[in-house]
Scaffold this motif. Structure first.
Motif, PDB file in Angstrom:
ATOM      1  N   TRP A 153       0.823  -1.209   0.000  1.00  0.00           N
ATOM      2  CA  TRP A 153       0.000   0.000   0.000  1.00  0.00           C
ATOM      3  C   TRP A 153       0.858   1.260   0.000  1.00  0.00           C
ATOM      4  CZ3 TRP A 153      -4.761  -0.635   3.761  1.00  0.00           C
ATOM      5  CH2 TRP A 153      -5.542  -1.703   3.325  1.00  0.00           C
ATOM      6  N   GLY A 154       2.021   1.193   0.662  1.00  0.00           N
ATOM      7  CA  GLY A 154       2.889   2.359   0.731  1.00  0.00           C
ATOM      8  C   GLY A 154       2.136   3.605   1.164  1.00  0.00           C
ATOM      9  N   ARG A 155       2.280   4.667   0.357  1.00  0.00           N
ATOM     10  CA  ARG A 155       1.594   5.934   0.640  1.00  0.00           C
ATOM     11  C   ARG A 155       0.430   6.193  -0.308  1.00  0.00           C
ATOM     12  NH1 ARG A 155       6.253   5.548   2.525  1.00  0.00           N
ATOM     13  NH2 ARG A 155       6.899   6.604   4.442  1.00  0.00           N
ATOM     14  N   TRP A 156      -0.030   5.144  -0.975  1.00  0.00           N
ATOM     15  CA  TRP A 156      -1.181   5.306  -1.864  1.00  0.00           C
ATOM     16  C   TRP A 156      -2.431   5.777  -1.137  1.00  0.00           C
ATOM     17  CZ3 TRP A 156      -1.028   6.060  -6.797  1.00  0.00           C
ATOM     18  CH2 TRP A 156       0.018   5.530  -7.565  1.00  0.00           C
ATOM     19  N   PRO A 157      -2.758   5.257   0.063  1.00  0.00           N
ATOM     20  CA  PRO A 157      -3.934   5.792   0.766  1.00  0.00           C
ATOM     21  C   PRO A 157      -3.812   7.282   1.056  1.00  0.00           C
ATOM     22  CG  PRO A 157      -3.279   3.689   1.714  1.00  0.00           C
ATOM     23  CD  PRO A 157      -2.174   4.090   0.779  1.00  0.00           C
ATOM     24  N   ALA A 158      -2.597   7.742   1.399  1.00  0.00           N
ATOM     25  CA  ALA A 158      -2.398   9.171   1.647  1.00  0.00           C
ATOM     26  C   ALA A 158      -2.616   9.969   0.375  1.00  0.00           C
ATOM     27  CB  ALA A 158      -0.992   9.422   2.196  1.00  0.00           C
ATOM     28  N   ALA A 159      -2.108   9.457  -0.755  1.00  0.00           N
ATOM     29  CA  ALA A 159      -2.305  10.142  -2.036  1.00  0.00           C
ATOM     30  C   ALA A 159      -3.792  10.236  -2.367  1.00  0.00           C
ATOM     31  CB  ALA A 159      -1.557   9.406  -3.145  1.00  0.00           C
ATOM     32  N   LEU A 160      -4.537   9.164  -2.106  1.00  0.00           N
ATOM     33  CA  LEU A 160      -5.975   9.169  -2.360  1.00  0.00           C
ATOM     34  C   LEU A 160      -6.685  10.163  -1.442  1.00  0.00           C
ATOM     35  CD1 LEU A 160      -8.402   7.994  -3.842  1.00  0.00           C
ATOM     36  CD2 LEU A 160      -8.487   6.177  -2.116  1.00  0.00           C
ATOM     37  N   GLY A 161      -6.275  10.204  -0.172  1.00  0.00           N
ATOM     38  CA  GLY A 161      -6.868  11.158   0.760  1.00  0.00           C
ATOM     39  C   GLY A 161      -6.597  12.597   0.346  1.00  0.00           C
ATOM     40  N   LEU A 162      -5.378  12.865  -0.100  1.00  0.00           N
ATOM     41  CA  LEU A 162      -5.039  14.211  -0.584  1.00  0.00           C
ATOM     42  C   LEU A 162      -5.872  14.560  -1.820  1.00  0.00           C
ATOM     43  CD1 LEU A 162      -1.162  14.069  -0.173  1.00  0.00           C
ATOM     44  CD2 LEU A 162      -2.726  15.526   1.128  1.00  0.00           C
ATOM     45  N   LEU A 163      -6.073  13.562  -2.684  1.00  0.00           N
ATOM     46  CA  LEU A 163      -6.867  13.801  -3.888  1.00  0.00           C
ATOM     47  C   LEU A 163      -8.303  14.158  -3.529  1.00  0.00           C
ATOM     48  CD1 LEU A 163      -7.051  13.810  -6.973  1.00  0.00           C
ATOM     49  CD2 LEU A 163      -7.555  11.353  -6.870  1.00  0.00           C
ATOM     50  N   THR A 164      -8.872  13.516  -2.524  1.00  0.00           N
ATOM     51  CA  THR A 164     -10.247  13.855  -2.136  1.00  0.00           C
ATOM     52  C   THR A 164     -10.324  15.294  -1.648  1.00  0.00           C
ATOM     53  OG1 THR A 164     -10.010  13.080   0.170  1.00  0.00           O
ATOM     54  CG2 THR A 164     -10.724  11.467  -1.473  1.00  0.00           C
ATOM     55  N   PHE A 165      -9.270  15.726  -0.948  1.00  0.00           N
ATOM     56  CA  PHE A 165      -9.298  17.102  -0.442  1.00  0.00           C
ATOM     57  C   PHE A 165      -9.179  18.110  -1.578  1.00  0.00           C
ATOM     58  CE2 PHE A 165      -7.617  21.064   1.050  1.00  0.00           C
ATOM     59  CZ  PHE A 165      -8.379  21.318   2.176  1.00  0.00           C
ATOM     60  N   VAL A 166      -8.188  17.921  -2.461  1.00  0.00           N
ATOM     61  CA  VAL A 166      -7.998  18.906  -3.534  1.00  0.00           C
ATOM     62  C   VAL A 166      -9.192  18.876  -4.489  1.00  0.00           C
ATOM     63  CG1 VAL A 166      -5.491  18.885  -3.327  1.00  0.00           C
ATOM     64  CG2 VAL A 166      -6.590  17.319  -4.941  1.00  0.00           C
ATOM     65  N   TRP A 167      -9.837  17.712  -4.631  1.00  0.00           N
ATOM     66  CA  TRP A 167     -11.053  17.674  -5.443  1.00  0.00           C
ATOM     67  C   TRP A 167     -12.138  18.533  -4.801  1.00  0.00           C
ATOM     68  CZ3 TRP A 167     -16.114  16.328  -4.519  1.00  0.00           C
ATOM     69  CH2 TRP A 167     -16.936  16.271  -5.645  1.00  0.00           C
ATOM     70  N   LEU A 168     -12.300  18.407  -3.480  1.00  0.00           N
ATOM     71  CA  LEU A 168     -13.293  19.216  -2.780  1.00  0.00           C
ATOM     72  C   LEU A 168     -12.999  20.698  -2.951  1.00  0.00           C
ATOM     73  CD1 LEU A 168     -15.655  19.516  -0.726  1.00  0.00           C
ATOM     74  CD2 LEU A 168     -13.936  19.356   1.095  1.00  0.00           C
ATOM     75  N   GLU A 169     -11.737  21.051  -2.853  1.00  0.00           N
ATOM     76  CA  GLU A 169     -11.341  22.463  -2.929  1.00  0.00           C
ATOM     77  C   GLU A 169     -11.457  23.032  -4.340  1.00  0.00           C
ATOM     78  OE1 GLU A 169      -7.464  25.295  -1.947  1.00  0.00           O
ATOM     79  OE2 GLU A 169      -7.217  23.163  -2.362  1.00  0.00           O
ATOM     80  N   LEU A 170     -11.111  22.229  -5.346  1.00  0.00           N
ATOM     81  CA  LEU A 170     -10.907  22.775  -6.688  1.00  0.00           C
ATOM     82  C   LEU A 170     -11.905  22.301  -7.731  1.00  0.00           C
ATOM     83  CD1 LEU A 170      -7.020  22.375  -6.801  1.00  0.00           C
ATOM     84  CD2 LEU A 170      -8.328  24.392  -6.124  1.00  0.00           C
ATOM     85  N   ALA A 171     -12.629  21.236  -7.472  1.00  0.00           N
ATOM     86  CA  ALA A 171     -13.510  20.694  -8.516  1.00  0.00           C
ATOM     87  C   ALA A 171     -14.926  20.408  -8.050  1.00  0.00           C
ATOM     88  CB  ALA A 171     -12.901  19.409  -9.096  1.00  0.00           C
ATOM     89  N   ALA A 172     -15.179  20.398  -6.769  1.00  0.00           N
ATOM     90  CA  ALA A 172     -16.520  20.092  -6.267  1.00  0.00           C
ATOM     91  C   ALA A 172     -17.511  21.181  -6.686  1.00  0.00           C
ATOM     92  CB  ALA A 172     -16.498  19.955  -4.746  1.00  0.00           C
ATOM     93  N   PRO A 173     -18.786  20.847  -6.765  1.00  0.00           N
ATOM     94  CA  PRO A 173     -19.795  21.840  -7.181  1.00  0.00           C
ATOM     95  C   PRO A 173     -19.843  23.069  -6.276  1.00  0.00           C
ATOM     96  CG  PRO A 173     -20.715  19.619  -7.228  1.00  0.00           C
ATOM     97  CD  PRO A 173     -19.379  19.510  -6.575  1.00  0.00           C
ATOM     98  N   ASP A 174     -19.654  22.873  -4.974  1.00  0.00           N
ATOM     99  CA  ASP A 174     -19.720  23.995  -4.028  1.00  0.00           C
ATOM    100  C   ASP A 174     -18.627  23.825  -2.977  1.00  0.00           C
ATOM    101  OD1 ASP A 174     -20.411  26.168  -2.535  1.00  0.00           O
ATOM    102  OD2 ASP A 174     -22.322  25.377  -1.801  1.00  0.00           O
ATOM    103  N   PRO A 175     -17.388  24.195  -3.302  1.00  0.00           N
ATOM    104  CA  PRO A 175     -16.264  23.959  -2.382  1.00  0.00           C
ATOM    105  C   PRO A 175     -16.425  24.660  -1.037  1.00  0.00           C
ATOM    106  CG  PRO A 175     -15.488  24.544  -4.571  1.00  0.00           C
ATOM    107  CD  PRO A 175     -16.956  24.812  -4.556  1.00  0.00           C
ATOM    108  N   GLY A 176     -17.118  25.802  -1.020  1.00  0.00           N
ATOM    109  CA  GLY A 176     -17.263  26.544   0.219  1.00  0.00           C
ATOM    110  C   GLY A 176     -18.404  26.085   1.095  1.00  0.00           C
TER     111      GLY A 176
END
Length: 443
Positions: A153-176
């Motif tokens: 698994w290495g740091r893949w779960p961390a990469a996935l967790g970071l991706l969920t955050f940046v998706w929320l911040e930058l691509a989600a319908p209503d980041p705020g």
């Protein structure tokens, strides 16, 4: 207050023309590589070097069980309060401090603090605090979980967790959205707590996105640990050389760097028009933004993998391992972009978030008289200074990245390929320099 407007300035913030900044930065990086290549012929960065010992009394204070327990208790109470505000407080993001706590203090403040004094999230993490308390009550060691953490698994779960955050911040319908941010924070804490119970503290070290991010930038802090855990001052690059790597390390770095670049790119009118036009044409704007984010992350990750592996004199197996072994050398570049991109966001939106704590539940309060305070625009009011800081942060990060990569290549590459094996990486970093400054100042 719009928390996602990061307070970024355009090209007018620069005290010199943008073209000159780009050319100067590229020359600085190229010249530094030339100097390093001919003056730095043997590995020098030793994470085990003794450094300069700090007073023993300082370690006694920093590592005191009582202080750690107090910090842990405050952290648990603080995060419990933030979640309560998110659930029963104002739903309007202009009146709720919850988005600011997550986007400003967690996402920017924790990494910046880690750059200064080391991986602070290990101490501040409420999930770690609750886990330690449960282990103490059950008579178990926190390091031991119910299962062994899979090495693959290495740091893949961390990469996935970071991706969920940046998706929320930058691509989600209503980041705020207060609800969306509260749900992400709740999910993060639940997963972090469950991971600690199942896999022990190895989960936090390798899979917790916030701790992996904090620990990664904490490696650039001048504060380190010496023999027996003593606090020492050491070259940040020497501390960086001790960064543990493994599967998923490139993905973590690419997610951090690519998402920051996409954040700047998303401010271009052309991109905004494309996203808006896609929505009008029946294609979900969120899908377009998500694809854009993934493209930026993918370009950074794939580009680095090819550049890092473009070295001769190695077996196929060793060449495949080069990208992960060199992945930590992107850390200074990440740090430079974080400083340049989020500095005004941290300083000025951080003040706005604190002011919102005057009435966190929308009950008409004015705690500590915070509602009467005004934001001090200490950086936005000085565009020349801000532009200079941005250029220096990006260029310094890239120069340190080149130095870290050079030293590691001296250890990993055969003598005949030590210079030629780095050329692709150097060209990639020059490209990152051009692209980063252009996105920062022309967006």
């Amino acid at each position: 207050m719009t928390l996602l407007a990061h307070g970024l300035g355009g090209a007018a913030d620069l005290p010199i023309p943008l073209t000159y900044a780009l050319i100067g930065a590229a020359w600085a990086l190229t010249f530094s590589f030339a100097v390093i290549a001919f003056a730095w012929r043997e590995p020098r960065l030793d994470p085990e070097s003794p450094g300069i010992a700090l007073p023993s009394g300082l370690r006694s204070v920093v590592d005191a069980p009582t202080l750690r327990a107090v910090v842990a208790a405050v952290s648990v109470v603080a995060f419990g309060t933030v979640l309560a505000i998110g659930v029963v407080g104002p739903a309007d993001p202009a009146r709720s401090p919850v988005p600011g706590v997550v986007y400003v203090f967690l996402w920017v403040g924790v990494p910046v603090a880690s750059l200064a004094v080391g991986p602070v999230w290990k101490v501040l993490s409420p999930a770690r605090a609750v886990h330690r308390a449960l282990c103490a009550a059950c008579g178990r060691r926190p390091e031991t979980g119910l299962l062994r953490y899979p090495e693959s698994w290495g740091r893949w779960p961390a990469a996935l967790g970071l991706l969920t955050f940046v998706w929320l911040e930058l691509a989600a319908p209503d980041p705020g959205s207060v609800t969306a941010v509260t749900l992400w924070l709740t999910g993060y804490l639940v997963v972090a707590g469950a991971g600690l119970i199942v896999f022990g503290t190895t989960w936090a070290e390798r899979a917790d996105p916030l701790e992996v991010y904090s620990s990664l930038l904490g490696r650039l802090s001048p504060v380190g640990r010496g023999a027996g855990g003593a606090l020492v001052l050491r070259s940040p690059l020497a501390n960086l050389a001790g960064t543990p790597v493994g599967a998923g390390s490139v993905a973590v770095a690419a997610t951090l760097l690519g998402s920051t670049a996409f954040d700047s790119f998303s401010l271009f009118p052309g991109w905004r028009g494309l996203v808006s036009g896609a929505g009008d044409a029946g294609l979900p704007a969120t899908l377009v933004s998500t694809l854009g984010l993934l493209v930026f992350i993918g370009v950074v990750g794939v580009g680095f993998r090819f550049a890092a592996a473009a070295a001769g004199g190695l077996s196929s197996a060793d060449r495949r391992l080069l990208p992960r072994r060199l992945s930590y050398t992107l850390t200074p570049i990440v740090a430079g972009y974080v400083t340049a991109h989020y500095l005004t966001f941290l300083v000025e939106k951080g003040q706005a978030t604190v002011i919102l704590f005057a009435d966190p539940f929308g009950a008409g309060w004015n705690l500590l008289g915070l509602a009467d305070r005004d934001i001090a625009y200490v950086l936005s009011a000085h565009p020349a200074l801000l532009g200079t800081i941005k250029v220096l942060a990006v260029v310094t990060g890239h120069i340190l990245g080149v130095a870290a990569a050079h030293d590691r290549c001296l250890r990993l590459l055969p003598p005949a390929h030590r210079l030629t094996g780095q050329l692709a990486l150097m060209l990639l970093m020059v490209g990152f320099t051009f692209t980063g400054l252009y996105l920062l100042f022309d967006a």
